[in-house]
Design a protein around this motif. Sequence first.
Motif, short mmCIF file in Angstrom:
data_model
loop_
_atom_site.label_atom_id
_atom_site.label_comp_id
_atom_site.label_asym_id
_atom_site.label_seq_id
_atom_site.Cartn_x
_atom_site.Cartn_y
_atom_site.Cartn_z
N ALA A 144 0.82 -1.22 0.00
CA ALA A 144 0.00 0.00 0.00
C ALA A 144 0.86 1.27 0.00
CB ALA A 144 -0.94 0.00 1.20
N GLU A 145 1.97 1.24 0.71
CA GLU A 145 2.88 2.38 0.79
C GLU A 145 4.29 1.90 0.51
OE1 GLU A 145 2.52 5.20 3.95
OE2 GLU A 145 0.44 4.63 4.30
N PRO A 146 4.62 1.73 -0.77
CA PRO A 146 5.94 1.21 -1.11
C PRO A 146 7.06 2.22 -0.84
CG PRO A 146 4.73 1.80 -3.08
CD PRO A 146 3.79 1.98 -1.94
N ILE A 147 8.18 1.71 -0.48
CA ILE A 147 9.42 2.48 -0.41
C ILE A 147 10.39 1.71 -1.30
CG2 ILE A 147 11.29 3.36 1.04
CD1 ILE A 147 9.32 3.22 3.42
N TRP A 148 10.68 2.28 -2.45
CA TRP A 148 11.49 1.57 -3.44
C TRP A 148 12.97 1.81 -3.26
CZ3 TRP A 148 9.83 -2.28 -6.23
CH2 TRP A 148 8.46 -2.42 -6.42
N VAL A 163 26.29 0.44 -5.89
CA VAL A 163 25.48 1.55 -5.39
C VAL A 163 24.09 1.04 -5.03
CG1 VAL A 163 24.51 3.82 -5.91
CG2 VAL A 163 26.73 3.18 -6.85
N ALA A 164 23.66 1.30 -3.81
CA ALA A 164 22.30 1.00 -3.36
C ALA A 164 21.63 2.33 -3.04
CB ALA A 164 22.31 0.10 -2.14
N GLU A 165 20.43 2.53 -3.60
CA GLU A 165 19.72 3.81 -3.45
C GLU A 165 18.32 3.55 -2.91
OE1 GLU A 165 21.74 5.77 -7.41
OE2 GLU A 165 20.36 4.06 -7.54
N LEU A 166 17.97 4.25 -1.85
CA LEU A 166 16.65 4.15 -1.25
C LEU A 166 15.90 5.44 -1.56
CD1 LEU A 166 14.74 2.61 0.73
CD2 LEU A 166 15.83 3.94 2.56
N PHE A 167 14.80 5.32 -2.28
CA PHE A 167 14.01 6.48 -2.69
C PHE A 167 13.07 6.89 -1.55
CE2 PHE A 167 15.53 4.57 -6.51
CZ PHE A 167 15.73 5.61 -7.39
N LEU A 168 13.35 8.04 -0.95
CA LEU A 168 12.58 8.52 0.19
C LEU A 168 11.22 9.05 -0.25
CD1 LEU A 168 15.57 10.29 1.99
CD2 LEU A 168 14.78 7.92 2.21
N GLN A 169 10.31 9.23 0.70
CA GLN A 169 8.91 9.54 0.40
C GLN A 169 8.68 10.80 -0.41
OE1 GLN A 169 7.38 9.23 4.37
NE2 GLN A 169 6.81 7.10 4.08
N GLU A 170 9.56 11.77 -0.33
CA GLU A 170 9.37 13.04 -1.06
C GLU A 170 10.02 13.02 -2.44
OE1 GLU A 170 7.38 15.57 -0.09
OE2 GLU A 170 6.84 14.23 1.56
N ALA A 171 10.63 11.92 -2.82
CA ALA A 171 11.31 11.82 -4.12
C ALA A 171 10.32 11.91 -5.27
CB ALA A 171 12.10 10.52 -4.20
N PRO A 172 10.74 12.49 -6.38
CA PRO A 172 9.86 12.60 -7.56
C PRO A 172 9.35 11.25 -8.08
CG PRO A 172 11.84 13.91 -7.87
CD PRO A 172 12.02 13.14 -6.60
#
Length: 181
Positions: A144-148, A163-172
């Motif tokens: 329901a609320e993914p964090i990719w 490189v590991a990247e965590l896309f935070l909630q405010e990301a485009p």
Amino acid sequence: MSQFKQLYKPLLASARWLAPADANIEGTEFGHWLLEPDSLSRRFERHCEQFTVSLVEQAPIDREQLTPDERALVGDTACLVRKVVLKGDGVPWVFARTLIPESTLTGQEQDLAQLGEMPLGFRVFTDQSARRDALEVANVGTEAEPIWARRSRLWINDKPLLVAELFLQEAPIYKETVPWK
């Protein structure tokens, strides 16, 4: 900045990495962000007035601190670990962790240890030899609320980085509904 490390490093560590085809992200509104083959930093730059990088931590780590899958991707060697937060107009968009093997930090690539708050992508993707492979993605949130997150191996002059990247909630990635830019 240590709050980023405390909050987001465990999310990356718990990621169950999948091949993009297994994650069913192709054709989604966010899939093209996760599949970006070039510099994510350059792409972010087009979505804000001011793109910045904040260095959270940079330190050498022993090979024993790498996970087995990290060793498989960069080798069984000591690395320099670099943790940063990518920001658009001061808003945190991505928490990133990069492993740079000691063997990569030789020759022309010695400067990778001196990037400071310069985006890694600005340095890597200006080199003609740069390429990306071993791309994997993970949802470390809920359905329901993914964090990719995504993880990929970058090559520069045939030397690897992970490189590991965590896309935070405010990301485009979560907001954009317009086609590819």
